[in-house]
Scaffold this active site. Structure first.
Site, PDB file in Angstrom:
ATOM      1  N   LYS A  96       0.827  -1.217   0.000  1.00  0.00           N
ATOM      2  CA  LYS A  96       0.000   0.000   0.000  1.00  0.00           C
ATOM      3  C   LYS A  96       0.855   1.259   0.000  1.00  0.00           C
ATOM      4  O   LYS A  96       0.476   2.266  -0.592  1.00  0.00           O
ATOM      5  CB  LYS A  96      -0.965  -0.001   1.182  1.00  0.00           C
ATOM      6  N   LYS A 154      -4.656  -8.581  -6.763  1.00  0.00           N
ATOM      7  CA  LYS A 154      -5.884  -8.765  -5.994  1.00  0.00           C
ATOM      8  C   LYS A 154      -6.978  -7.806  -6.471  1.00  0.00           C
ATOM      9  O   LYS A 154      -6.675  -6.660  -6.817  1.00  0.00           O
ATOM     10  CB  LYS A 154      -5.556  -8.479  -4.520  1.00  0.00           C
ATOM     11  N   LYS A 167     -11.103  -2.610  -3.656  1.00  0.00           N
ATOM     12  CA  LYS A 167     -12.033  -1.470  -3.765  1.00  0.00           C
ATOM     13  C   LYS A 167     -11.347  -0.276  -4.392  1.00  0.00           C
ATOM     14  O   LYS A 167     -11.946   0.491  -5.112  1.00  0.00           O
ATOM     15  CB  LYS A 167     -12.479  -0.982  -2.383  1.00  0.00           C
TER      16      LYS A 167
END
Ligand code: AQP
Length: 341
Positions: free
Chosen positions: A118, A202, A205
């Site tokens: 991230k 993956k 969202k």
């Protein structure tokens, strides 16, 4: 030891960090529903404090919190059977999270692959909260003395860290078995639902393109369009899973079909052995619409009455606090905090 000493209790949560994806549904919510009434106390959370580890527009955060609560209920979480609430309404999460910040080691945090993914090359600029996220997640789980944590594969490392934090706390303060060793429950064909445009990433969202994911609020037409346009390869489906090695997009669609239809991926591949994508993709689209449309319709109905969602979350927060607060009070005592009122 954990099972004998502690109540069988499930805790899990999802961040209201945007619209929910099929990955959140298959990897998490659907499995949360399956664990209700299976001999566990079930505690399910909208983890809004985790969401703000990256910037969230305040108005959108409120909307996403209510929408996630609606998704839980529309998918089958029964607020009378499970405890359903949002994290920021139970202060024990933050309070225990601070104690765990003082138990966890920096070296442990440095090994967290989700933080590396991230933060990317921007690690100096991300929030301190994003770095400390796994410590708050440990508090989410352990403030309920939860023994089982259903999650997608991407969260396995965080549950393992939770076990390390529990063990270190119990050891340092000489309170064997005070915090349980929670088990990550990672099972079924949808442990890691992949991006529809790149089967090595993956489904998230916050992914850049809407076409790479299926959102729980997508219309039937959009679901069918996204699956039709999903990246595949020119080969037909083989008759066994081994032959899908090196074909991540194909494997992903087979796994999604399996999870939506409550079958194994092996059963799906034998049913569709030799099928071309022109046959498999429409069948998958029909199945996905069949399963997801009733949920999105119910979500929209629930979202018409946000005050009722807020009432459900408040009631759930009271029930959650009734479990968490005595555990936090005991933790404060173990740590040596004086509480004079
Ligand atoms: N693609 C996925 N496949 C299987 N499980 C998944 N989960 C998330 N994506 C997949 C599971 O959903 C639960 C809640 O996840 P989260 O929203 O709290 O965090 P996340 O894993 O960071 O989810 P996203 O969609 O990738 O959110 P953003 O983009 O905001 O960071 C977890 O059990 C997770 O395993």
């Amino acid at each position: 030891m954990t099972e004998a000493v502690h109540t069988r209790r499930v805790f899990s949560g999802i961040k209201p960090s945007g619209g929910l994806t099929l990955g959140n549904y298959l990897g998490a919510i659907k499995r949360f529903v399956d664990m209700q009434g299976q001999g566990f106390e079930t505690v399910y959370c909208v983890v809004d404090m985790h969401a703000i580890t990256v910037w969230q527009d305040p108005t959108e955060l409120k909307h996403a919190t209510r929408e996630l609560a609606a998704a839980y209920i529309a998918s089958g979480i029964d607020p009378d059977q499970s405890i359903l609430f949002n994290q920021s309404q139970v202060s024990a999460h933050a309070e225990l999270g601070w104690i765990f910040n003082c138990v966890a080691r920096v070296g442990w945090m440095n090994r967290m692959t989700q933080f590396k993914d991230k933060a990317g090359s921007n690690a100096e600029q991300v929030s301190l909260g994003l770095y400390a996220y796994p410590s708050l997640m440990a508090a989410d789980i352990l403030t309920y003395h939860a023994t089982h944590v259903p999650v997608g594969e991407d969260q396995k490392q965080h549950v393992e860290l939770t076990r390390d934090i529990a063990a270190k706390f119990n050891h340092d303060f000489k309170v064997p078995d005070f915090f349980p060793q929670p088990e990550p429950i990672i099972e079924g064909p949808a442990k890691r639902v992949m991006n529809l445009r790149d089967g090595t990433k993956k489904m998230s969202k916050s992914g850049a393109s809407d076409m790479e994911r299926i959102n729980m609020t997508d219309s039937a037409e959009l679901i069918a369009k996204k699956l039709k346009k999903a990246k595949t390869d020119p080969e037909p489906l083989p008759d066994n899973l081994d032959d899908l090695k090196g074909r991540p997009e194909a494997r992903n669609l087979v796994d999604i079909y399996a999870a939506l239809s409550d079958q194994t991926s092996e059963a799906v591949i034998s049913e569709y052995a030799g099928a071309q994508w022109g046959r498999f993709k429409p069948a998958l689209a029909d199945l996905a619409v069949d399963k997801l449309s009733p949920i999105s319709t119910r979500m929209a109905e629930l979202m018409d009455d946000p005050a009722e969602i807020d009432r459900i979350l408040a009631k759930g927060a009271d029930k959650a606090a009734a479990i968490a607060e005595p555990i936090l009070a005991k933790t404060y005592d173990i740590v040596g905090f004086v509480r004079s009122r």
